[in-house]
Every structure is written in C-alpha cells, then in structure tokens.
Design a protein around this motif. Sequence first.
Motif, PDB file in Angstrom:
ATOM      1  N   LEU A 146       0.822  -1.208   0.000  1.00 19.85           N
ATOM      2  CA  LEU A 146       0.000   0.000   0.000  1.00 19.85           C
ATOM      3  C   LEU A 146       0.852   1.253   0.000  1.00 19.85           C
ATOM      4  O   LEU A 146       0.579   2.213  -0.725  1.00 19.85           O
ATOM      5  CB  LEU A 146      -0.913  -0.004   1.236  1.00 19.85           C
ATOM      6  CG  LEU A 146      -1.875  -1.187   1.368  1.00 19.85           C
ATOM      7  CD1 LEU A 146      -2.650  -1.092   2.680  1.00 19.85           C
ATOM      8  CD2 LEU A 146      -2.844  -1.230   0.199  1.00 19.85           C
ATOM      9  N   ALA A 151      -1.251   3.645  -2.441  1.00 19.59           N
ATOM     10  CA  ALA A 151      -2.651   3.281  -2.624  1.00 19.59           C
ATOM     11  C   ALA A 151      -3.610   3.939  -1.647  1.00 19.59           C
ATOM     12  O   ALA A 151      -4.715   4.282  -2.022  1.00 19.59           O
ATOM     13  CB  ALA A 151      -2.797   1.759  -2.527  1.00 19.59           C
ATOM     14  N   LEU A 152      -3.213   4.105  -0.410  1.00 13.57           N
ATOM     15  CA  LEU A 152      -4.166   4.629   0.559  1.00 13.57           C
ATOM     16  C   LEU A 152      -3.744   5.937   1.214  1.00 13.57           C
ATOM     17  O   LEU A 152      -4.579   6.716   1.630  1.00 13.57           O
ATOM     18  CB  LEU A 152      -4.451   3.585   1.654  1.00 13.57           C
ATOM     19  CG  LEU A 152      -5.344   2.433   1.231  1.00 13.57           C
ATOM     20  CD1 LEU A 152      -5.500   1.442   2.362  1.00 13.57           C
ATOM     21  CD2 LEU A 152      -6.715   2.939   0.804  1.00 13.57           C
ATOM     22  N   ASN A 155      -4.823   9.031  -1.432  1.00 18.43           N
ATOM     23  CA  ASN A 155      -6.248   9.305  -1.619  1.00 18.43           C
ATOM     24  C   ASN A 155      -7.058   8.181  -0.993  1.00 18.43           C
ATOM     25  O   ASN A 155      -7.561   7.304  -1.694  1.00 18.43           O
ATOM     26  CB  ASN A 155      -6.568   9.437  -3.108  1.00 18.43           C
ATOM     27  CG  ASN A 155      -7.974   9.971  -3.347  1.00 18.43           C
ATOM     28  OD1 ASN A 155      -8.809  10.000  -2.439  1.00 18.43           O
ATOM     29  ND2 ASN A 155      -8.238  10.395  -4.569  1.00 18.43           N
ATOM     30  N   LYS A 158     -10.749   7.469  -2.329  1.00 15.79           N
ATOM     31  CA  LYS A 158     -10.860   6.794  -3.626  1.00 15.79           C
ATOM     32  C   LYS A 158     -10.670   5.289  -3.479  1.00 15.79           C
ATOM     33  O   LYS A 158     -11.452   4.499  -4.016  1.00 15.79           O
ATOM     34  CB  LYS A 158      -9.836   7.366  -4.612  1.00 15.79           C
ATOM     35  CG  LYS A 158      -9.840   6.687  -5.986  1.00 15.79           C
ATOM     36  CD  LYS A 158      -8.854   7.365  -6.908  1.00 15.79           C
ATOM     37  CE  LYS A 158      -8.727   6.636  -8.246  1.00 15.79           C
ATOM     38  NZ  LYS A 158     -10.008   6.527  -8.960  1.00 15.79           N
ATOM     39  N   ARG A 159      -9.663   4.875  -2.742  1.00 10.32           N
ATOM     40  CA  ARG A 159      -9.383   3.449  -2.592  1.00 10.32           C
ATOM     41  C   ARG A 159     -10.436   2.762  -1.730  1.00 10.32           C
ATOM     42  O   ARG A 159     -10.813   1.620  -1.987  1.00 10.32           O
ATOM     43  CB  ARG A 159      -7.990   3.251  -1.995  1.00 10.32           C
ATOM     44  CG  ARG A 159      -6.876   3.842  -2.843  1.00 10.32           C
ATOM     45  CD  ARG A 159      -6.873   3.297  -4.256  1.00 10.32           C
ATOM     46  NE  ARG A 159      -5.910   3.965  -5.103  1.00 10.32           N
ATOM     47  CZ  ARG A 159      -5.653   3.643  -6.367  1.00 10.32           C
ATOM     48  NH1 ARG A 159      -6.300   2.644  -6.920  1.00 10.32           N
ATOM     49  NH2 ARG A 159      -4.756   4.313  -7.069  1.00 10.32           N
ATOM     50  N   GLU A 162     -13.362   2.198  -3.922  1.00 10.85           N
ATOM     51  CA  GLU A 162     -13.162   1.068  -4.839  1.00 10.85           C
ATOM     52  C   GLU A 162     -13.378  -0.262  -4.127  1.00 10.85           C
ATOM     53  O   GLU A 162     -13.967  -1.194  -4.683  1.00 10.85           O
ATOM     54  CB  GLU A 162     -11.762   1.147  -5.450  1.00 10.85           C
ATOM     55  CG  GLU A 162     -11.608   2.303  -6.417  1.00 10.85           C
ATOM     56  CD  GLU A 162     -10.163   2.594  -6.779  1.00 10.85           C
ATOM     57  OE1 GLU A 162      -9.266   1.998  -6.143  1.00 10.85           O
ATOM     58  OE2 GLU A 162      -9.928   3.420  -7.676  1.00 10.85           O
ATOM     59  N   THR A 163     -12.891  -0.363  -2.891  1.00 11.89           N
ATOM     60  CA  THR A 163     -13.106  -1.589  -2.120  1.00 11.89           C
ATOM     61  C   THR A 163     -14.587  -1.779  -1.832  1.00 11.89           C
ATOM     62  O   THR A 163     -15.114  -2.898  -1.918  1.00 11.89           O
ATOM     63  CB  THR A 163     -12.321  -1.536  -0.792  1.00 11.89           C
ATOM     64  OG1 THR A 163     -10.929  -1.386  -1.084  1.00 11.89           O
ATOM     65  CG2 THR A 163     -12.524  -2.818   0.009  1.00 11.89           C
ATOM     66  N   GLU A 303     -10.497  10.310   6.213  1.00 11.54           N
ATOM     67  CA  GLU A 303     -11.283  10.045   4.997  1.00 11.54           C
ATOM     68  C   GLU A 303     -12.688  10.637   5.030  1.00 11.54           C
ATOM     69  O   GLU A 303     -13.188  11.108   3.992  1.00 11.54           O
ATOM     70  CB  GLU A 303     -11.316   8.532   4.749  1.00 11.54           C
ATOM     71  CG  GLU A 303     -12.280   8.067   3.682  1.00 11.54           C
ATOM     72  CD  GLU A 303     -13.674   7.796   4.238  1.00 11.54           C
ATOM     73  OE1 GLU A 303     -14.659   8.094   3.525  1.00 11.54           O
ATOM     74  OE2 GLU A 303     -13.762   7.297   5.379  1.00 11.54           O
ATOM     75  N   ASP A 393     -16.038   8.293  -7.580  1.00 14.92           N
ATOM     76  CA  ASP A 393     -15.072   7.289  -7.124  1.00 14.92           C
ATOM     77  C   ASP A 393     -15.738   5.975  -6.753  1.00 14.92           C
ATOM     78  O   ASP A 393     -15.097   4.923  -6.778  1.00 14.92           O
ATOM     79  CB  ASP A 393     -14.298   7.813  -5.903  1.00 14.92           C
ATOM     80  CG  ASP A 393     -13.299   8.895  -6.284  1.00 14.92           C
ATOM     81  OD1 ASP A 393     -12.942   8.966  -7.477  1.00 14.92           O
ATOM     82  OD2 ASP A 393     -12.897   9.664  -5.398  1.00 14.92           O
ATOM     83  N   ALA A 398     -10.485   0.590  -9.853  1.00  6.75           N
ATOM     84  CA  ALA A 398      -9.302   1.297 -10.347  1.00  6.75           C
ATOM     85  C   ALA A 398      -9.070   1.011 -11.823  1.00  6.75           C
ATOM     86  O   ALA A 398      -9.424  -0.043 -12.327  1.00  6.75           O
ATOM     87  CB  ALA A 398      -8.073   0.891  -9.534  1.00  6.75           C
ATOM     88  N   GLN A 402      -3.648   1.371 -15.141  1.00  7.97           N
ATOM     89  CA  GLN A 402      -2.760   2.149 -14.266  1.00  7.97           C
ATOM     90  C   GLN A 402      -1.349   1.591 -14.298  1.00  7.97           C
ATOM     91  O   GLN A 402      -1.138   0.452 -14.574  1.00  7.97           O
ATOM     92  CB  GLN A 402      -3.293   2.137 -12.850  1.00  7.97           C
ATOM     93  CG  GLN A 402      -3.385   0.741 -12.234  1.00  7.97           C
ATOM     94  CD  GLN A 402      -4.047   0.818 -10.863  1.00  7.97           C
ATOM     95  OE1 GLN A 402      -4.436   1.866 -10.395  1.00  7.97           O
ATOM     96  NE2 GLN A 402      -4.155  -0.318 -10.211  1.00  7.97           N
TER      97      GLN A 402
END
Length: 402
Positions: A146, A151-152, A155, A158-159, A162-163, A303, A393, A398, A402
């Motif tokens: 990560l 990844a976290l 942002n 955003k992540r 996505e999860t 967040e 988002d 993702a 990328q």
Amino acid sequence: MSTLIALKRLAPFEKMLNRNWKTQILNYLTDQRFEPSYLDYRSLHQGLLTGDVPMDKLLIWILQNPKQHRQYFTTALYEGLDQLPHDIPELNEFFKLVETPPAWFDSEKMSDALNFIYRLGFNSGFILRDLALMMGYLYPGLNQPLVLTGALNKNPAKRLAETTKWWMDITEPHAFNRFNPGFTSTIYVRFIHALVRHQLNKSEKWDTETWGLPINQYDQAMTNIAFSGVLLLGVRALGIFPNKREVDCFLHFWKYTGWLMGIDEKWLIDKESEGWKFLYWLPFTHPKPDATSKSLGSSLSKEPFQRQYKYLRPLQQKLAYHRHLEITQFFLGRKKMQALGLKHHSAAWFAYYLIARNAVLHTSARRFKKIDTFLLQHGRHIQKHALDLYAEDGKQLASMHQ
C-alpha cells in the motif's frame, strides 16, 4: 529437519511454540492446537513467498504484448472466450479454472449468506473499516504494497470507495454468475493484484528478504479472514449474535470469494476456530507497528472529510470522523490507537449506542417478521447508499491501465 530461508518478518519456529494461558484456553475450547507444527510453520513460510500461481502465469503472457494481450484478457473476462478473434490457450486454461466452481461450492449457502449480510446494514461497514482495516495497519507486512504504490495514504477515499464497490458487486444476488459484476470484479481485482505483485517484486524498493512476496498467499488469506472471521467477532461485540446456520453460510460465502480471488484452499476456512488460529499466527509474521501504521491509520481516519454528503456536509463529515474513531477505540483500545497515530476519545459513545440498537432490533427480528423484513430491506438500502458518499469514485474500480 531441513533449513528454511530466513524471512525477517517471520518469527523463529521455537518462538511460536511458546504457550501461555490464552493459547491453552483456545486449544481447549476449540479442540485444536494454535501453536503450529513444523509442517504448519513450513506452510506458513511458503505462503509468504507464494503469489497467485495461475494469474501470475497468465500475467507473464499478457506482458509479452501488453496492449493486445490485455485487450484479449478484457474481452475474455467481460464478453467470453467465444468473442476472441482466435483460440488462445493461455486464456482458455485460466478461464476454465475460474469458471468451474470447486466441488464444495453450495449455491444455497451463498444465497442464504446474503440475507445475513443485508441484515447487518451499516454495521458491516463500521466493522470492516474501523476494526478490520485499522487492525490490519498495525501489521507492517500488510502495509508495504500500500505504501509503495501510494494506494491509501495519497487518496484514502478513492481506494476505500473502490473496495466498497467491489464488496457491493459481490454481495448482489447471483453476483458470481459468469458475467455478473461479482465474478468480473473479483477476477479484475485478482489481475490488479498480480500486476502490482509483478511490479513491486522487480522494484529495488521491495525487500524480499524481509517481506517475502508482495500480496502473497498468507497476507491475502488474512485479508479474506478480515472480511469473514473478524467481521463475525465484530458483530457479536456490537450486539448481533448470528446462529450456527448464518455463520456457516457466511464463512462459505467468503471461502468461495477467496478461492475465486486466487487463495489456495489450505488458507480458506470452514470454521471460525480455523480463522482464529491463523489470526493467532498473525503477530508472529510481522514486526511491531511502525511509521507506515501511523501514516495509513491517520490517513484513513481523515477520509470522512472527503465524503460528499448532500446536506450539512461539514457537520456530517465531522460527525462521521468522530464516530469512526470511537468505533476503532472500542475495538482496539488506547495503545493501538496511539500506534496508529489516532486521537483518543473520552469514551466510545457511538459504539455503545450501536450495541443497544442492535440488541433490540436483532433480538426482536428473531420473533417478529416485520422487523426482520425491515432489517433486510433497510440494511441493504443503507449499504448501497454508502457508495453515494464517494460520488464518481464509488462507481468503478481502479483503472485497468494504471
């Protein structure tokens, strides 16, 4: 006894054999040994050095001609093998594997598990975010991919969105039918894992002697248990007590999800006690919390200030911020909060509210059909609403490029 290649993150076998009053009680209550045998230890060591063999093999083929082969993979995933311009053995082999459910797969259990998930409503989100995810940050081995991919900590909203999108995809009815979003999203995430594993493994920044393989079998298994076994522990702490059938179906749901994600069956669980044993091993596979724990924990805690509430946004963002911290404090306590760089609250009032609310509603639902129906329908509505807080988002995973 053959010698294993030392991994700095993994404690010596002898240290894992040390018994204490906790392990003695768990051994007695669950009728199994929480201390690993040497064969268990070798399996754990190997799990830290093993990725997703079928997908890693397919990725090697994809990278031989990235643009064209990735397009073929995308076509096969979302449209089917029969839509390819010609027969491709590598894709045939992989999709034959994932399209054929294992012999133990039970569609009735998968369906029943969804009813339990829907009844949990917003409780599942609180537990997965504020217990499972925050607890995971206490273990630096899980943090390395990560941090190195940004990844976290760059942002988190955003992540997290996505999860949540993936979790929503797999918890829809018939989600794992071949072309439904649950199936395609899971295989897509599996591909992204393989791509990240490949990129990090060849990077000079990745320390294999310390961390093993990026996104390895054991770390993936622990993530799967966070979604299943840890959540079951969490809902009980918040006043919801599933029956034996609900537990069995829920674990089966995550066993199949883990299998589809590329986790070897030896790391997938049928009973809660099996998950507790793997959780007991977790501290032995990581050093103590470090700067990555504070970086990721602090980032995730903030967040809520990125959420797109429709009304009274600043007030709701601040309220959500404090609620999530109170839930984390309730589960993890003051010392672990400090290790995560989080501010300690005077009391976990919101957790106590949830306990009272859940105890009344879920106990009543056992007796009154209308309350049970309310939990099912309202619970799922709340879960779907969670994606709205992340605007665009929350609508897609993702980028595959990328």
